[in-house]
Design a protein around this motif. Structure first.
Motif, mmCIF file in Angstrom:
data_model
loop_
_atom_site.group_PDB
_atom_site.id
_atom_site.type_symbol
_atom_site.label_atom_id
_atom_site.label_comp_id
_atom_site.label_asym_id
_atom_site.label_seq_id
_atom_site.Cartn_x
_atom_site.Cartn_y
_atom_site.Cartn_z
ATOM 1 N N ASN A 128 0.819 -1.228 0.000
ATOM 2 C CA ASN A 128 0.000 0.000 0.000
ATOM 3 C C ASN A 128 0.846 1.268 0.000
ATOM 4 O O ASN A 128 0.467 2.272 0.600
ATOM 5 N N ILE A 146 -4.438 6.941 -13.511
ATOM 6 C CA ILE A 146 -4.429 7.232 -12.071
ATOM 7 C C ILE A 146 -5.417 6.353 -11.305
ATOM 8 O O ILE A 146 -5.047 5.755 -10.277
ATOM 9 N N ILE A 198 -4.245 3.779 -8.328
ATOM 10 C CA ILE A 198 -4.806 3.941 -6.984
ATOM 11 C C ILE A 198 -5.486 2.653 -6.527
ATOM 12 O O ILE A 198 -5.321 2.213 -5.379
ATOM 13 N N ASN A 199 -6.248 2.014 -7.398
ATOM 14 C CA ASN A 199 -6.908 0.756 -7.042
ATOM 15 C C ASN A 199 -5.896 -0.330 -6.692
ATOM 16 O O ASN A 199 -6.114 -1.125 -5.767
ATOM 17 N N LEU A 206 -0.970 12.204 -9.258
ATOM 18 C CA LEU A 206 -1.065 10.890 -8.622
ATOM 19 C C LEU A 206 -0.757 10.978 -7.130
ATOM 20 O O LEU A 206 -1.455 10.384 -6.303
ATOM 21 N N LYS A 250 -3.702 12.556 -5.252
ATOM 22 C CA LYS A 250 -4.807 11.619 -5.089
ATOM 23 C C LYS A 250 -4.483 10.575 -4.038
ATOM 24 O O LYS A 250 -5.331 10.239 -3.188
ATOM 25 N N ALA A 251 -3.267 10.045 -4.078
ATOM 26 C CA ALA A 251 -2.863 9.028 -3.103
ATOM 27 C C ALA A 251 -2.927 9.569 -1.677
ATOM 28 O O ALA A 251 -3.460 8.924 -0.766
ATOM 29 N N ILE A 255 -3.009 6.990 1.418
ATOM 30 C CA ILE A 255 -1.971 6.070 0.944
ATOM 31 C C ILE A 255 -0.598 6.671 1.238
ATOM 32 O O ILE A 255 -0.371 7.854 0.997
#
Length: 287
Positions: A17, A79, A83-84, A110, A113-114, A119
């Motif tokens: 992760n 992206i 992410i998934n 990216l 978003k993470a 994350i």
């Protein structure tokens, strides 16, 4: 050549992760850290600006991993997939063609978003054309501005060029070889031919070149040449001059009053420059 990594027996570097931002060489493939190689070997897959460039590193160090393309043309679609993968427990490395990812590429989207999803983002530092050129220039590096590639739209481009012309800080730019002549002419128009500039081509590579001179000399140097390779430009800031022994806001107000009274900005600036014993450009930029 023995390419066995000296750390292959140690505890794994990567975590599940986790998104790894991995700095890669800007030219010379020897300019990569042991830690970066270890991460590239261990992650679930590598998101590359150009898989062909990343394969050069993988082949150089006799490594293999799953590579996917991730660049400005496909980042919108890629992206969510990356992410998934991270949310499902995989570890991912992102690399650019050269230097630190997210500098002038979609890596920053990216990362944003993470982080918004909790994350973990881990940076594996490495080379950067920005700091390499800056350190090599001999210009002031304690405070500098990085503009990347200048925008193509005329209004946005000229706004930044004007800011460069009046900034006291060192400015660092990227430029493509087929646009360098145009950029130098624009810098000449805005900054004047005597402004100190250094052009760095193919940093860390076999044919690395430093063109250190002023803007006019740089224009003459490239005029009849075919310019190839990656280019980084460092521009010296203007010398700080003591010009205001009076209230700055008062001067701004006086300038606006003259313009509102019907004078052009150019004429008002010229008048106040003479009155205050300074230059027209200094007054002009207060508007």
């Amino acid at each position: 050549m023995n390419n066995n990594l000296p750390f292959s027996h140690k505890i794994p570097e990567t975590e599940n992760n986790a998104l790894y931002m991995v700095g890669t060489p800007i030219g010379n493939l020897d300019d990569i850290t042991f830690r970066a190689l270890k991460v590239l070997k261990e992650v679930s897959f590598i998101a590359c600006e150009d898989t062909r460039q990343t394969k050069k590193i993988m082949n150089r160090y006799d490594m293999s991993n799953n590579l996917i393309s991730f660049n400005k043309n496909n980042s919108f679609k890629k992206i969510p997939k990356i992410i998934n993968a991270l949310l499902s427990g995989k570890s991912v490395a992102i690399v650019s063609d050269a230097g630190m990812p997210s500098i002038c590429d979609p890596g920053e989207d990216l990362v944003k978003k993470a982080k918004s999803l909790g994350i973990r983002v881990i940076c594996i530092p490495g080379p950067s054309a920005v700091t390499t050129a800056l350190a090599s220039s001999g210009m002031c590096s304690s405070k500098f501005i990085f503009e990347g590639f200048l925008p193509k739209k005329k209004i946005e481009r000229e706004k930044i060029l004007f800011e460069i012309s009046s900034n006291e800080k060192t400015t660092v730019l990227f430029e493509s070889p087929h646009r360098i002549k145009k950029l130098l002419q624009e810098l000449n128009d805005f900054c004047g031919g005597q402004r100190e500039i250094q052009i760095f081509r193919e940093l860390t590579k076999k044919f690395e070149e430093h063109i250190g001179c002023n803007i006019k000399e740089a224009i003459d140097f490239v005029k009849d040449k075919e310019i190839l390779g990656e280019i980084t430009i460092v521009i010296k800031g203007i010398q700080k001059t003591k010009i205001f022994d009076y209230d700055l806001e008062l001067l701004k107000r006086e300038l606006h009053e003259l313009v509102n009274a019907g004078l052009t900005l150019s004429a008002a600036s010229k008048y106040l420059a003479k009155k205050r014993n300074t230059t027209k450009s200094v007054i002009y930029k207060l508007y």
